[in-house]
Design an enzyme around this catalytic site. Sequence first.
Site, mmCIF file in Angstrom:
data_model
loop_
_atom_site.group_PDB
_atom_site.id
_atom_site.type_symbol
_atom_site.label_atom_id
_atom_site.label_comp_id
_atom_site.label_asym_id
_atom_site.label_seq_id
_atom_site.Cartn_x
_atom_site.Cartn_y
_atom_site.Cartn_z
ATOM 1 C CG ASP A 243 -2.031 0.984 1.168
ATOM 2 O OD1 ASP A 243 -2.601 1.162 0.075
ATOM 3 O OD2 ASP A 243 -2.351 1.587 2.206
ATOM 4 C CG HIS A 244 -0.644 5.040 0.725
ATOM 5 N ND1 HIS A 244 -0.990 6.119 -0.055
ATOM 6 C CD2 HIS A 244 -1.730 4.760 1.488
ATOM 7 C CE1 HIS A 244 -2.229 6.484 0.231
ATOM 8 N NE2 HIS A 244 -2.707 5.675 1.159
ATOM 9 C CG HIS B 85 -4.570 8.817 4.836
ATOM 10 N ND1 HIS B 85 -4.297 9.562 3.717
ATOM 11 C CD2 HIS B 85 -4.797 7.561 4.387
ATOM 12 C CE1 HIS B 85 -4.347 8.790 2.641
ATOM 13 N NE2 HIS B 85 -4.661 7.568 3.016
ATOM 14 C CG HIS C 46 -6.861 5.473 0.418
ATOM 15 N ND1 HIS C 46 -5.483 5.486 0.291
ATOM 16 C CD2 HIS C 46 -7.298 4.527 -0.444
ATOM 17 C CE1 HIS C 46 -5.114 4.600 -0.616
ATOM 18 N NE2 HIS C 46 -6.207 4.012 -1.089
ATOM 19 N N GLY C 47 -8.692 6.315 4.332
ATOM 20 C CA GLY C 47 -9.059 7.072 5.529
ATOM 21 C C GLY C 47 -10.389 6.662 6.123
ATOM 22 C CB SER D 103 -9.786 4.796 10.738
ATOM 23 O OG SER D 103 -9.114 3.597 10.421
ATOM 24 C CB VAL E 36 -9.877 -0.121 8.110
ATOM 25 C CG1 VAL E 36 -9.935 0.160 9.608
ATOM 26 C CG2 VAL E 36 -11.253 0.034 7.479
ATOM 27 C CB THR F 116 -6.166 5.402 12.138
ATOM 28 O OG1 THR F 116 -5.208 5.965 11.236
ATOM 29 C CG2 THR F 116 -6.056 6.117 13.469
#
Length: 281
Positions: free
Chosen positions: A84-85, A183, A211-212, A214, A234, A236
Amino acid sequence: MPLVRTGDLVTDAQASGRGLAAFNVITLEHAEAIAAGAERAGAPAVLQISENAVKFHGGRLSAIAAATAAVARASTAPLALHLDHVESVGLLRQAHAEGFGSVMFDASGLGYGDNVKATAEAVRWGHERGIWIEAELGRVGGKAGEPPLDAHAPGVRTDPAEAAGYVADTGVDALAVAVGSTHAMTERTAALDHALISALRAAVPVPLVLHGSSGVPDAEIRAAVAAGMTKINVGTALNTAFTGAVRTFLDQDPASVDPRRYLRPAREAMTETVAAFLRLL
């Protein structure tokens, strides 16, 4: 169970109108919790290792990748392995040898033209090796070291027409889009632009990625999937559960020094967090 390909899980989820959760792995306990949560919920999931997690492990991908893959293969749940990323081309080119079936190549920090050029090259390289490639267009802020970003500020969210051109020019298999999430949120207060998600779904022929997640409330995630989101990332939320359980244990038993005693409840807290997201989707 053998590893399942991320692309196959995403295709199945999209065809059935549900979401597929992808959870970030930092430690062995993260991987074990994701596998156990998937088994508990009776659902497939993606275990993803970010470039930042690789940096945490001394810049060496092999050990955390091998451990995560071993946990996934030992599980009875359908699980995929995703990198990822990834901003480093060098790290991208380790993916195939380490058993990853998919990579999120992140050139979103570049200008549009350079993003297209770099991503198209990553896609070409990946497709020659059977690797499914996700990319990002728009700005999903919140990463460590980045300046604060208003997720609804002008120019931040993904433009549908630009997204359609980007997918056509790069050949990506999935697109992460900026629709109001951020994020590293520790509170679930994000409000998504569901009309924009619908417009992106109509404009873009590949699965959309959030994305982000959470920081996104349950009802917002359900609505996002209904509007056209498929892969739901997911990270955080697992760390929040992990750290909260460790703090609670050590507050109650400050003399404890055996990490197994506080890692066990931390892993269980992450397991239930994983299962809750999977039941939601």
